[in-house]
Write a protein that holds these residues in place. Sequence first.
Motif, mmCIF file in Angstrom:
data_model
loop_
_atom_site.group_PDB
_atom_site.id
_atom_site.type_symbol
_atom_site.label_atom_id
_atom_site.label_comp_id
_atom_site.label_asym_id
_atom_site.label_seq_id
_atom_site.Cartn_x
_atom_site.Cartn_y
_atom_site.Cartn_z
ATOM 1 N N THR A 30 0.888 -0.869 -0.239
ATOM 2 C CA THR A 30 0.051 0.415 -0.106
ATOM 3 C C THR A 30 0.910 1.153 -0.096
ATOM 4 O O THR A 30 0.149 2.264 -0.251
ATOM 5 N N TYR A 31 1.996 1.217 0.139
ATOM 6 C CA TYR A 31 2.740 2.210 0.135
ATOM 7 C C TYR A 31 3.600 2.714 -1.403
ATOM 8 O O TYR A 31 4.468 1.388 -1.604
ATOM 9 N N VAL A 32 4.526 3.618 -1.559
ATOM 10 C CA VAL A 32 4.828 4.288 -2.198
ATOM 11 C C VAL A 32 6.700 4.186 -1.679
ATOM 12 O O VAL A 32 6.563 5.070 -0.325
ATOM 13 N N MET A 33 7.524 4.160 -2.621
ATOM 14 C CA MET A 33 8.447 3.637 -1.843
ATOM 15 C C MET A 33 9.614 4.904 -2.233
ATOM 16 O O MET A 33 9.644 4.602 -3.616
ATOM 17 N N GLY A 34 10.198 4.885 -2.037
ATOM 18 C CA GLY A 34 11.737 5.972 -2.559
ATOM 19 C C GLY A 34 12.690 5.674 -1.080
ATOM 20 O O GLY A 34 12.951 5.521 -0.723
ATOM 21 N N TRP A 35 13.679 5.961 -2.089
ATOM 22 C CA TRP A 35 15.255 6.367 -2.341
ATOM 23 C C TRP A 35 15.732 7.954 -2.232
ATOM 24 O O TRP A 35 15.408 8.770 -3.148
ATOM 25 N N PHE A 36 16.524 8.133 -0.885
ATOM 26 C CA PHE A 36 17.319 9.771 -1.248
ATOM 27 C C PHE A 36 18.660 9.276 -0.628
ATOM 28 O O PHE A 36 18.940 7.818 -0.532
ATOM 29 N N ARG A 37 19.081 10.026 -0.677
ATOM 30 C CA ARG A 37 20.323 9.768 0.163
ATOM 31 C C ARG A 37 20.648 11.082 0.386
ATOM 32 O O ARG A 37 20.614 12.326 0.033
ATOM 33 N N SER A 51 5.612 3.327 -7.143
ATOM 34 C CA SER A 51 4.005 3.497 -6.711
ATOM 35 C C SER A 51 4.264 2.073 -6.542
ATOM 36 O O SER A 51 4.695 1.194 -6.661
ATOM 37 N N ARG A 52 3.258 2.184 -6.195
ATOM 38 C CA ARG A 52 2.064 1.142 -5.265
ATOM 39 C C ARG A 52 2.242 0.020 -6.693
ATOM 40 O O ARG A 52 2.591 -1.329 -6.356
ATOM 41 N N SER A 53 2.180 0.515 -7.781
ATOM 42 C CA SER A 53 1.475 -1.038 -9.135
ATOM 43 C C SER A 53 2.817 -0.683 -10.117
ATOM 44 O O SER A 53 3.069 -1.170 -10.870
ATOM 45 N N ARG A 54 4.051 0.190 -9.153
ATOM 46 C CA ARG A 54 5.714 -0.712 -9.960
ATOM 47 C C ARG A 54 5.588 0.250 -11.117
ATOM 48 O O ARG A 54 6.513 0.054 -12.133
ATOM 49 N N VAL A 103 4.589 8.633 -6.831
ATOM 50 C CA VAL A 103 5.524 9.381 -6.353
ATOM 51 C C VAL A 103 6.120 10.706 -6.129
ATOM 52 O O VAL A 103 5.713 11.953 -7.188
ATOM 53 N N VAL A 104 6.578 10.888 -4.951
ATOM 54 C CA VAL A 104 6.977 12.812 -4.545
ATOM 55 C C VAL A 104 8.161 12.761 -4.723
ATOM 56 O O VAL A 104 8.986 11.460 -3.935
#
Length: 123
Positions: A30-37, A51-54, A103-104
Amino acid sequence: VQLQASGGGLVQAGGSLRLSCAASGRTFSTYVMGWFRQAPGKEREFVAGISRSRVSPVYADSVKGRFTISRDNAKNTVYLQMNSLKAEDTAVYYCAARDHPGVVVAGREYDYWGQGTQVTVSS
């Protein structure tokens, strides 16, 4: 949700690493996932999001064509495949989860954060 990032390390320029972020708790899909650095002395920056649906992952211009974000909802894990690494990719990498659609790139829009994993690229 709890996030645990892993896979960082020391690699030579031009090399590859794959980061993983395992999630526990509420339903991962259910989550949008992100990578930051965040590099020393610099602000945290968005790297990639999925996004959730890729569908239609989003990438920072600095990593387009070199990094690939993916997710395996059955394993509650998001990945960041990093190829053709450069010295300027050196940073602590964080995964984050967003409990809203879309995605933001703004880190403040993400609700949960992992502890970070260090990536060091030697030139």
